[in-house]
Design a protein around this motif. Structure first.
Motif, short mmCIF file in Angstrom:
data_model
loop_
_atom_site.label_atom_id
_atom_site.label_comp_id
_atom_site.label_asym_id
_atom_site.label_seq_id
_atom_site.Cartn_x
_atom_site.Cartn_y
_atom_site.Cartn_z
N ASP A 14 0.88 -1.15 0.00
CA ASP A 14 0.00 0.00 0.00
C ASP A 14 0.93 1.21 0.00
N ASN A 17 0.47 4.31 2.44
CA ASN A 17 0.58 3.90 3.83
C ASN A 17 2.02 3.56 4.19
N ALA A 21 4.43 5.62 6.85
CA ALA A 21 5.03 4.93 7.99
C ALA A 21 6.54 5.14 8.01
N ASP A 98 -7.72 0.19 -1.45
CA ASP A 98 -7.87 -1.01 -0.64
C ASP A 98 -8.55 -2.14 -1.41
N SER A 119 0.97 -2.61 4.98
CA SER A 119 -0.06 -1.63 5.31
C SER A 119 -0.46 -1.83 6.75
N LEU A 121 -3.59 -0.55 7.75
CA LEU A 121 -5.01 -0.21 7.77
C LEU A 121 -5.88 -1.34 8.31
N SER A 142 4.19 -3.01 9.18
CA SER A 142 3.81 -1.63 9.49
C SER A 142 4.58 -1.26 10.74
N ILE A 150 0.85 3.28 13.67
CA ILE A 150 0.26 3.33 12.33
C ILE A 150 -0.55 2.07 12.05
#
Length: 178
Positions: A14, A17, A21, A98, A119, A121, A142, A150
């Motif tokens: 991603d 993202n 990060a 996504d 990612s 998320l 992540s 994050i």
């Protein structure tokens, strides 16, 4: 990191993202080093990088990054970002990819043993669960070393393995450009 040499690996990055990060942790990703690290970890089958693009993409610095990634083993998936005005009248850009990432990961799952999701998320919890039901191992990359973290706590706990991006920094990082 726990990987097996005979595993068929798929990396799903991603882009926004991952960039956020790494920037928050104080480094930039060296994508060549990242690719080498995972090529040495198993049989690397697919590396997808998801990148939303703005109207000025042709003249954007991201164009050079996208071209480099494509020429060096990454499959770059792009989608136009959408402009909208929020409830306070501020112009915002929506750039989520996504669904594209989830569909691609599920479509390729039968050709992979281990999916590495870059990612944090929480929206990807459903994807991780679906991949695990197919018998696939899922690693999430992540960070929890930022305030706030994050990575979504549910996503981190659901993964078969969590790798903090800060731990990878010595292997895949470079100093930010001045």
């Amino acid at each position: 990191m726990q990987f097996y040499r005979n595993e068929r690996l798929g990396l799903f990055l991603d882009g926004p993202n991952l960039f956020a990060a790494a920037r928050t942790l104080g480094f930039m990703i060296d994508y060549g080093s990242l690719l080498r690290l995972f090529r040495n970890s198993g049989q690397l089958i697919r590396v997808n990088y998801y990148l939303p693009i703005a109207d000025d993409f042709a003249t954007s610095p991201l164009r050079g990054v996208s071209d480099w990634l494509q020429y060096n083993g990454y499959t770059v998936i792009t989608k136009p970002a959408k402009d909208y005005v929020d409830a306070n009248g501020r112009r915002k850009i929506k750039s989520g990819m996504d669904i594209e990432l989830a569909v691609d990961a599920l479509s390729l799952a039968n050709s992979l043993d281990h999916i590495v999701l870059f990612s944090g998320l929480g929206d990807f919890c459903g994807l991780v669960s679906a991949l695990q039901r197919k018998g696939r191992r899922v690693t999430v990359v992540s960070t929890i070393r930022t305030q706030p973290p994050i990575v979504a706590d549910d996503l981190r706990r659901m993964a078969d393995q969590f790798i903090d991006l800060a731990d990878l920094a010595p292997m895949i990082g470079r100093a930010p450009a001045a």
